[in-house]
Design a protein around this motif. Sequence first.
Motif, PDB file in Angstrom:
ATOM      1  N   UNK A  39       1.471 -32.690  45.087  1.00  0.00           N
ATOM      2  CA  UNK A  39       0.132 -33.084  44.627  1.00  0.00           C
ATOM      3  C   UNK A  39      -0.798 -32.663  46.051  1.00  0.00           C
ATOM      4  N   UNK A  40      -0.973 -32.853  46.744  1.00  0.00           N
ATOM      5  CA  UNK A  40      -2.100 -32.881  48.029  1.00  0.00           C
ATOM      6  C   UNK A  40      -1.563 -31.471  48.863  1.00  0.00           C
ATOM      7  N   UNK A  41      -0.723 -30.782  48.408  1.00  0.00           N
ATOM      8  CA  UNK A  41      -0.767 -29.386  48.674  1.00  0.00           C
ATOM      9  C   UNK A  41      -0.865 -28.082  47.627  1.00  0.00           C
ATOM     10  N   UNK A  46      -5.746 -25.800  45.175  1.00  0.00           N
ATOM     11  CA  UNK A  46      -7.195 -25.841  44.235  1.00  0.00           C
ATOM     12  C   UNK A  46      -8.252 -25.760  45.050  1.00  0.00           C
ATOM     13  N   UNK A  47      -8.558 -26.366  45.859  1.00  0.00           N
ATOM     14  CA  UNK A  47      -9.974 -26.535  46.830  1.00  0.00           C
ATOM     15  C   UNK A  47     -11.088 -25.202  47.159  1.00  0.00           C
ATOM     16  N   UNK A  52     -13.566 -20.989  47.864  1.00  0.00           N
ATOM     17  CA  UNK A  52     -13.800 -18.880  48.129  1.00  0.00           C
ATOM     18  C   UNK A  52     -14.899 -18.803  47.248  1.00  0.00           C
ATOM     19  N   UNK A  53     -14.516 -19.493  45.886  1.00  0.00           N
ATOM     20  CA  UNK A  53     -15.577 -18.921  44.603  1.00  0.00           C
ATOM     21  C   UNK A  53     -17.233 -19.345  45.105  1.00  0.00           C
ATOM     22  N   UNK A  54     -17.536 -20.550  45.230  1.00  0.00           N
ATOM     23  CA  UNK A  54     -18.412 -20.885  45.438  1.00  0.00           C
ATOM     24  C   UNK A  54     -19.208 -20.524  46.586  1.00  0.00           C
ATOM     25  N   UNK A  55     -18.529 -20.359  47.660  1.00  0.00           N
ATOM     26  CA  UNK A  55     -19.193 -18.845  48.710  1.00  0.00           C
ATOM     27  C   UNK A  55     -19.298 -18.060  48.189  1.00  0.00           C
TER      28      UNK A  55
END
Length: 125
Positions: A39-41, A46-47, A52-55
């Motif tokens: 789940x953490x991976x 996802x983050x 990457x898309x946000x920047x």
Amino acid sequence: MSNWIRDNSGVTRGGDQEAWVLHIRVRWPYVTLPVLVVLLGGGFVCLSVWETRRLRLPAWKTDVLATLTHSLDDGTHEQLREAVLQGRAREWAMGTVLNFEDAGRGLELKAQQDKSSSEWGEGPK
């Protein structure tokens, strides 16, 4: 043939029938760590995609050069950054040899310019 005889003989016999039943016991202390890691991976992936898309950064995909920039020593990192700004990162990388060297606190990946390469002399200044 034996099934046909049993089905059509009309003779019945009393008895007990047994069936196998599976019982599954989950040992939660042994399952929670792998589930948590997955789940953490997945959350990290996802983050990373979101960031990457946000920047509006280009995705690295299979670009090993981009990956290496985060593991090189500081001097080489700056040379590579300068080469990227000049648009000559691939040329610089082609004339570079990477070696592991003992940096006192463990192995460190250091780059040296390949003197035998005729395409590129020294790194960018």
